[in-house]
Structures are given as structure tokens and as C-alpha cells.
Write an enzyme that holds these catalytic residues in place. Sequence first.
Site, PDB file in Angstrom:
ATOM      1  N   HIS A 162       0.816  -1.227   0.000  1.00 17.46           N
ATOM      2  CA  HIS A 162       0.000   0.000   0.000  1.00 17.46           C
ATOM      3  C   HIS A 162       0.846   1.272   0.000  1.00 17.46           C
ATOM      4  O   HIS A 162       0.305   2.367  -0.169  1.00 17.46           O
ATOM      5  CB  HIS A 162      -0.949   0.028   1.205  1.00 17.46           C
ATOM      6  N   ASP A 196      -2.398 -10.401  -2.606  1.00 15.10           N
ATOM      7  CA  ASP A 196      -3.022  -9.979  -1.347  1.00 15.10           C
ATOM      8  C   ASP A 196      -4.511  -9.685  -1.609  1.00 15.10           C
ATOM      9  O   ASP A 196      -4.880  -9.253  -2.712  1.00 15.10           O
ATOM     10  CB  ASP A 196      -2.309  -8.724  -0.829  1.00 15.10           C
ATOM     11  N   HIS A 198      -6.215  -7.270  -0.702  1.00 20.13           N
ATOM     12  CA  HIS A 198      -6.449  -5.840  -0.945  1.00 20.13           C
ATOM     13  C   HIS A 198      -5.644  -5.359  -2.165  1.00 20.13           C
ATOM     14  O   HIS A 198      -4.515  -5.799  -2.375  1.00 20.13           O
ATOM     15  CB  HIS A 198      -6.041  -5.021   0.283  1.00 20.13           C
ATOM     16  N   ASP A 285      -4.273 -12.919   3.254  1.00 20.44           N
ATOM     17  CA  ASP A 285      -5.645 -12.557   3.621  1.00 20.44           C
ATOM     18  C   ASP A 285      -6.651 -12.939   2.534  1.00 20.44           C
ATOM     19  O   ASP A 285      -7.855 -12.727   2.701  1.00 20.44           O
ATOM     20  CB  ASP A 285      -5.758 -11.067   4.004  1.00 20.44           C
TER      21      ASP A 285
END
Length: 341
Positions: A162, A196, A198, A285
Site C-alpha cells: 500500500h 493480497d 487488498h 488474507d
Amino acid sequence: MQIFYSETHKLHNPPFELFDGGQHMPYLESPERAERILSALRELDWIEILEPEDFGLDPILAVHDADYVDFLRTAYEEWIQVKTGYEKIALLPATFPPRGWSHRPKSILGRAGYHMFDLSAPIMQGTYKAALGSANCALSGAKAILGGERSAFALCRPPGHHAGKSFCGGYCYLNNAAIAADWLTAKGKVTILDIDYHAGNGTQDIFYERGDVLTISIHADPDSEYPAFCGYAEETGAGRGSSLHRNFPLPIGTDDEVYLSTLGEAIDLIQSFDPEYLVLSAGMDLYSGDPLGKFAVTRDGIRKIGARIADLSLPTLIVLEGGYNNAALGENIAALLGKFA
Ligand code: OKP
Ligand code: ZN
């Protein structure tokens, strides 16, 4: 397989994070995550755990703006000089610039708002040192594959995908995978594949206009999931990087079958780009039992994902991103890595 791990991650241990509604929650991106993975990997006879080398700031400054790195380095010390009525543990601003406000203020809280895009990346005393250690794990893994290893695993904490050129957020400060990938571009084209849960908005930001790195992210649709403002299918790169970024937003509930068929599309793109090296941003995740994720991907699915990516037969650096089901984390990483050994 060589695993790069540094104890310095323990210096970064924020006491809480803020969830929607202003709720204080225990920080999910905790030191226990790395410890769980490390102890699961220690059970395997095909791994070797190594200390990272120190690569200095140059490879980091090749990816992140100097002002931003300087902010990360000095923020905590500067903040504790400010007189306030509260106990200072972790720096978090409460004011953020909307679109069009571009002035970078002098005050430390102003600069924190300028460089942070959410409330999930607080800076504490040891954060910068931990972030450097994490980046050095990724760089050491990159050096291992450059030296002829078929693959390497960077047990990075804090994670990185991120973090953009000049911003932190989502538990990420320095973009470990991006730093390692950029370092590898000295020797040839690189693909970063981000699995991931996200969207890898930081990686997208860093390479969006570059022609030597294909970036692909498979993730939960940001229309209903974090990070909300980035990770849509129509974002495909710009300038020299036109058509060299791809997002695959998937619905909540995505299972092994849907995931693997999407991965197949990503693999086709990688094969047409024909890179020298692959960097895998490996967030666990995507697993069905993750407290932050809503996919239905099983451990067997994770094993198949690893096997499909290993079948590309590219020198591959696997970099840890998210994954918050601590009890399952070690086994999931072992399942992902199995076919690379
Ligand atoms: C980091 B990574 C939930 C707030 C969650 C941060 C999520 C960061 C995910 N209401 N905030 O990609 O695993
Ligand atoms: Zn994630």
C-alpha cells in the site's frame, strides 16, 4: 529455499488501530504474524533462514521520494518534541488534504497528514528501523534470485504494497516488493503479481508509468473493500506504462475455482510480457478464514495458486504482504511456497 528474516520487525508494534466508526482495535499487523510464519517454516527441511544484508538507502530512494523517506526517518522524534496533553506512542494525524490542496506544511502533524492516506500506518519509535529491515529482507531475496536461486522468500514485516512513492497507509511504509523489483530491473524486465486480498495501490502508484515493470493485482473489488479509491479494472497504466498495469477486482465470496481462473488470465499476461524475474506480493488474507478478508479461498487453493505461479519457471521472489489469521498463517505460507522448493 532461502528465507530472509530480521528481528527488527519487533520494533514496530503499534498498540491499536482505528477502525471505521473510530473504534480502537488491537493492531492486526502484529509481530506475532512473523513469529508464527517463522516457526512453521522452521519445521520444514527444505528451508534456510538467513539475516538480510544492509543495502543502504539508494535502492529505497530509487522508488520513494526523498522528502517522504526523510519524514519516515524523523517523524517520531520530531513529534515527541511537540507539547500535547496526551501520551505519545504512535503518530497519527487527524487532518488530511482533500483533492487540490498540495501545500506540504512545516508542522509534523501537517506533514503526517500529507504523507498518510489512512489511519492504519501509525509511526512509533521503531517504525523506520523496522521498515528498513523489511526492505532489506526483500532486497536480500532479490539478490539471492539474481545469484541463481530459483526462488526466495522475504518474511517482510511491516508489509509494503500500500506504500506509494510518497505515502504510507494500510500497515505499509516502504514498498518492499517494489524496492526489490526496481533493483532487479537493472538486470531485466520484472513482473510484480500481487495476490493480497487488498488492491496493491502503492505498487500501482510506483510503476504506473514505467515500461520495464508489468504490475498485476488480484483483489477484492475496491468498490466494497479497502482501499476504496484504487484497484479498478479501468486503471491500466499510462505513458510508457500503458497497458502494463492490470487490476482484477473480484467479488466477496470468491472461491478456489474463480480465483484460479482469474490467476490463469494473469499468468497469460505475464507470459506475453516475458519478464526475466517475478516478484510475488504474497498476502495470505485471500484465505477464507481471514479476519480482514471475505474470499472463500481454501488452503488447498493456496497450494494450487503457488503451484501455478511456480509453473511459470521464472526466478521468483516471494514477498510477504498481509494475512491476519495468525493460527493459519504459517501453514498457508508453507502451502504457497511448497512448489517453489
Ligand atoms: C493491509 B494489507 C478495516 C480497516 C482496515 C487497513 C487494512 C490494511 C490491509 N475497517 N484498515 O493489504 O493486508
Ligand atoms: Zn491485505
